[in-house]
Design a protein around this motif. Structure first.
Motif, mmCIF file in Angstrom:
data_model
loop_
_atom_site.group_PDB
_atom_site.id
_atom_site.type_symbol
_atom_site.label_atom_id
_atom_site.label_comp_id
_atom_site.label_asym_id
_atom_site.label_seq_id
_atom_site.Cartn_x
_atom_site.Cartn_y
_atom_site.Cartn_z
ATOM 1 N N UNK A 13 73.178 29.136 46.671
ATOM 2 C CA UNK A 13 72.308 29.607 46.169
ATOM 3 C C UNK A 13 73.318 31.128 45.058
ATOM 4 N N UNK A 14 72.676 31.124 43.640
ATOM 5 C CA UNK A 14 73.120 32.213 42.612
ATOM 6 C C UNK A 14 71.712 32.887 42.356
ATOM 7 N N UNK A 15 72.134 34.044 43.358
ATOM 8 C CA UNK A 15 70.943 35.228 42.357
ATOM 9 C C UNK A 15 71.857 36.006 41.743
ATOM 10 N N UNK A 16 71.376 35.946 40.636
ATOM 11 C CA UNK A 16 71.199 36.092 39.323
ATOM 12 C C UNK A 16 71.307 37.272 39.153
ATOM 13 N N UNK A 17 70.993 38.696 39.518
ATOM 14 C CA UNK A 17 70.078 39.684 38.879
ATOM 15 C C UNK A 17 70.566 40.908 36.917
ATOM 16 N N UNK A 18 69.808 40.780 36.665
ATOM 17 C CA UNK A 18 69.466 41.042 35.197
ATOM 18 C C UNK A 18 69.073 42.763 35.566
ATOM 19 N N UNK A 19 69.836 43.463 34.467
ATOM 20 C CA UNK A 19 69.325 44.824 35.166
ATOM 21 C C UNK A 19 70.293 45.878 36.972
ATOM 22 N N UNK A 20 71.318 44.909 36.595
ATOM 23 C CA UNK A 20 71.825 45.339 37.975
ATOM 24 C C UNK A 20 72.354 46.602 38.572
ATOM 25 N N UNK A 21 72.460 47.766 37.703
ATOM 26 C CA UNK A 21 72.667 48.822 37.437
ATOM 27 C C UNK A 21 71.616 50.068 36.993
ATOM 28 N N UNK A 112 76.074 23.024 39.607
ATOM 29 C CA UNK A 112 75.558 22.326 41.317
ATOM 30 C C UNK A 112 74.838 23.762 42.065
ATOM 31 N N UNK A 113 74.811 24.734 42.038
ATOM 32 C CA UNK A 113 74.383 25.418 42.344
ATOM 33 C C UNK A 113 72.478 26.055 42.359
ATOM 34 N N UNK A 114 72.006 26.283 42.753
ATOM 35 C CA UNK A 114 70.560 26.696 42.537
ATOM 36 C C UNK A 114 70.344 28.280 41.744
ATOM 37 N N UNK A 115 69.720 27.886 40.884
ATOM 38 C CA UNK A 115 70.075 29.214 40.334
ATOM 39 C C UNK A 115 68.508 30.705 40.746
ATOM 40 N N UNK A 116 68.315 31.769 40.639
ATOM 41 C CA UNK A 116 67.364 32.326 40.381
ATOM 42 C C UNK A 116 67.738 33.405 39.914
ATOM 43 N N UNK A 117 66.857 33.978 39.559
ATOM 44 C CA UNK A 117 67.174 34.576 37.621
ATOM 45 C C UNK A 117 66.549 35.906 37.870
ATOM 46 N N UNK A 137 72.433 26.059 29.032
ATOM 47 C CA UNK A 137 72.253 25.664 29.680
ATOM 48 C C UNK A 137 72.404 25.540 30.965
ATOM 49 N N UNK A 138 71.777 27.344 31.037
ATOM 50 C CA UNK A 138 71.882 27.259 32.570
ATOM 51 C C UNK A 138 70.377 27.416 33.710
ATOM 52 N N UNK A 139 69.278 26.523 32.945
ATOM 53 C CA UNK A 139 68.009 26.275 33.467
ATOM 54 C C UNK A 139 67.764 25.398 33.282
ATOM 55 N N UNK A 140 67.469 24.877 35.060
ATOM 56 C CA UNK A 140 67.453 23.034 35.325
ATOM 57 C C UNK A 140 66.116 23.676 35.852
ATOM 58 N N UNK A 141 65.922 21.436 36.469
ATOM 59 C CA UNK A 141 64.768 22.112 37.681
ATOM 60 C C UNK A 141 64.661 23.523 38.741
ATOM 61 N N UNK A 142 65.496 22.472 39.299
ATOM 62 C CA UNK A 142 65.728 23.759 40.359
ATOM 63 C C UNK A 142 65.947 25.496 40.013
ATOM 64 N N UNK A 143 65.640 26.017 38.781
ATOM 65 C CA UNK A 143 66.400 27.345 39.168
ATOM 66 C C UNK A 143 64.053 27.989 38.670
ATOM 67 N N UNK A 144 65.344 29.257 39.120
ATOM 68 C CA UNK A 144 63.372 30.119 39.345
ATOM 69 C C UNK A 144 63.770 31.308 38.706
ATOM 70 N N UNK A 145 62.829 32.023 38.053
ATOM 71 C CA UNK A 145 63.116 33.316 37.536
ATOM 72 C C UNK A 145 61.444 34.346 38.356
ATOM 73 N N UNK A 146 62.056 35.454 38.346
ATOM 74 C CA UNK A 146 61.739 36.596 38.357
ATOM 75 C C UNK A 146 60.847 37.684 38.223
ATOM 76 N N UNK A 147 59.943 38.012 37.772
ATOM 77 C CA UNK A 147 59.696 38.499 36.597
ATOM 78 C C UNK A 147 58.899 40.090 37.228
#
Length: 488
Positions: A13-21, A112-117, A137-147
């Motif tokens: 899993x790659x947990x990617x945080x926009x606004x990490x600061x 190949x990692x699952x990505x949560x944005x 190209x970072x969005x695939x069928x396994x990706x999830x986005x948290x708003x």
């Protein structure tokens, strides 16, 4: 739009945080992810990639995490070896989403990692971020986005964001987060209602006479005045937190705990909420704004004196209102909602008042008193109390109200996770039940927006109230004319 799929437990899993600061990442997200890591609830091979505009590098960002996030982890939950292994999961990518493409982020994220944005940014950036994620190209069928909330500032902007995000993510990949839905007691309300045969037959008119929902904050706007003044209490709290709590109280039993079954019933409540017009807005809503007073045993400034608040601001820091759910179950039962900053103390609770017996055998029982209440406390402590009448010891039939207390702390030996930790684990595991669906969000805005527009049309300024009190007098009159009072 991509099709959706359940998370693959075999993928890293790659947990990617926009606004990490930002404040949210530092105070809530990173401590919650540490707790999930500490208790083995993150998949093997998890990485946390935070983004920000500052030129820090990885070591500089880890120093930021040490300084800003570690303080929000209690001493009893801190273990140095776990903290060090958690820090090894973290990477940092310098990124200005308004100016840069996401090539650097694509390079940092593993194929190949699952990505949560996790979009812990201003909602105005959601569209840009999602467009650039797709372009990279970072969005695939396994990706999830948290708003994060607030999702828009009105119905039109919420629809625009939903459509923009929906161009790249299926609805089942979108997690609109409301941290109140992660609280243990809020989730326990579903079990309390639908897992106990003694309550469900009573959970309706005329057995219930009224429902109160209060979310009170002791703090003021602090450093958030720039954001808050353009938002106000209605958008910041009522449109999401309070309406979601109302939905759980008022919803019909779902056919299952499947995400759409639960959210279908919540949507029905939002669509059954009685709409306001100018007359009922003037009669049944109260706006307030705090003034100088005493909170936490110290004198604090009023909202107009807070840094970065524009002169003459008419933004509300308090809202109280009366509404109805126009269904057979809730016919003529008033729902009173209240939220505010700089109130008497930090307190969030749901109070269900049951109807009094039709005839009292006890002359001392006040006709206007409430014999039975179910009090669901959400913060600062989580508890469920049923208030009943009991005989005082001694001769005679003198009564006193006592509470049957469901002690959730001692009843279970399991650790009670914080709301963000619980919801982040749900995201990782692909559980959507405690997240808002698009039509829910838009139905909430459809109900809230006419109230905001009506306030503008009426042109009345918010009612003043002293910091450290429970809001303007008009909010007490709102209940008093129905024979009720706020439960403190």
């Amino acid at each position: 739009m991509t099709s959706s799929a359940q998370p693959d437990p075999g993928l890293p899993l790659d947990m990617i945080i926009f606004g990490g600061m930002g404040d949210l990442a530092a105070r809530k997200l990173l401590p919650a992810l540490y707790m999930a890591h500490l208790h083995g609830n993150l998949p093997h091979g998890t990485r946390i990639i935070s983004t920000g505009r500052q030129e820090l590098g990885r070591e500089g960002y880890l120093a930021f995490v040490e300084e800003k996030s570690r303080a929000f982890i209690s001493a009893e939950n801190f273990a140095d070896d776990a903290w060090q292994s958690f820090l090894r999961l973290i990477d940092y990518v310098r990124l200005d989403v308004q100016q840069d493409d996401l090539a650097a982020l694509a390079q940092a994220s593993r194929g190949g990692a699952e990505r949560v944005f996790y979009l812990a940014t201003a909602p105005a950036l959601f569209t840009t971020i999602c467009d650039k994620l797709a372009a990279a190209g970072l969005v695939d069928r396994q990706a999830r986005v948290v708003l994060e909330k607030p999702l828009g500032r009105d119905l039109a902007s919420a629809v625009e964001i939903n459509e923009a995000v929906g161009r790249h993510f299926a609805e089942s990949q979108i997690y609109r987060i409301d941290h109140y839905l992660g609280k243990e007691t809020v989730q326990n309300l579903m079990v309390l209602r639908f897992g106990n045969s003694i309550l469900e037959p009573l959970w309706r008119a005329p057995n219930i006479s009224s429902v109160q929902i209060t979310v009170a904050e002791e703090v003021g706007v602090g450093s958030r005045a720039g954001f808050y003044d353009s938002t106000g209490a209605m958008r910041d709290m009522v449109q999401n937190h309070l309406l979601q709590l109302l939905c759980i109280v008022a919803m019909e039993p779902p056919s299952s705990l499947a995400p759409d079954a639960v959210r279908d019933e919540k949507l029905k409540v939002l669509r059954a909420l009685r709409r306001f017009n100018l007359g009922t807005i003037a009669r049944d809503t109260v706006r307030g704004q705090y003034r100088r007073g005493v909170a936490g045993n110290q004198e604090v400034p009023g909202y107009p004196e807070e840094p970065n608040v524009p002169a003459g601001s008419g933004t509300e820091t308090f809202v109280a209102l009366r509404t109805y759910v126009d269904t057979w179950r809730w016919s003529k039962v008033p729902f009173y909602l209240r939220t505010g900053k700089r109130m008497g103390r930090r307190s969030s609770k749901i109070v269900v008042e049951f109807a009094n017996p039709p005839f009292s055998l006890f002359p001392e029982q006040s006709p206007g008193g409430v014999a039975n209440r179910l009090v669901i406390e959400l913060q600062p402590e989580e508890a469920i109390k049923l208030q009943v009448m009991a005989k005082e010891p001694g001769s005679g039939m003198h009564m006193q109200q006592v509470a049957l207390n469901l002690d959730l702390q001692s009843a279970f030996s399991q650790r009670r996770a914080e709301a963000y930790e619980r919801l982040l684990i749900d995201v990782v595991r692909g559980r959507l039940t405690h997240f808002m669906r698009r039509d829910e969000l838009e139905a909430a805005w459809e109900w809230v927006e006419p109230i905001i527009d009506g306030w503008g049309a009426l042109g009345e300024p918010p009612r003043p109230y002293a910091a450290g009190t429970w809001g303007p007098p008009e909010s007490f009159a709102l209940l008093a004319r129905d024979g009720y009072s706020w439960f403190e």
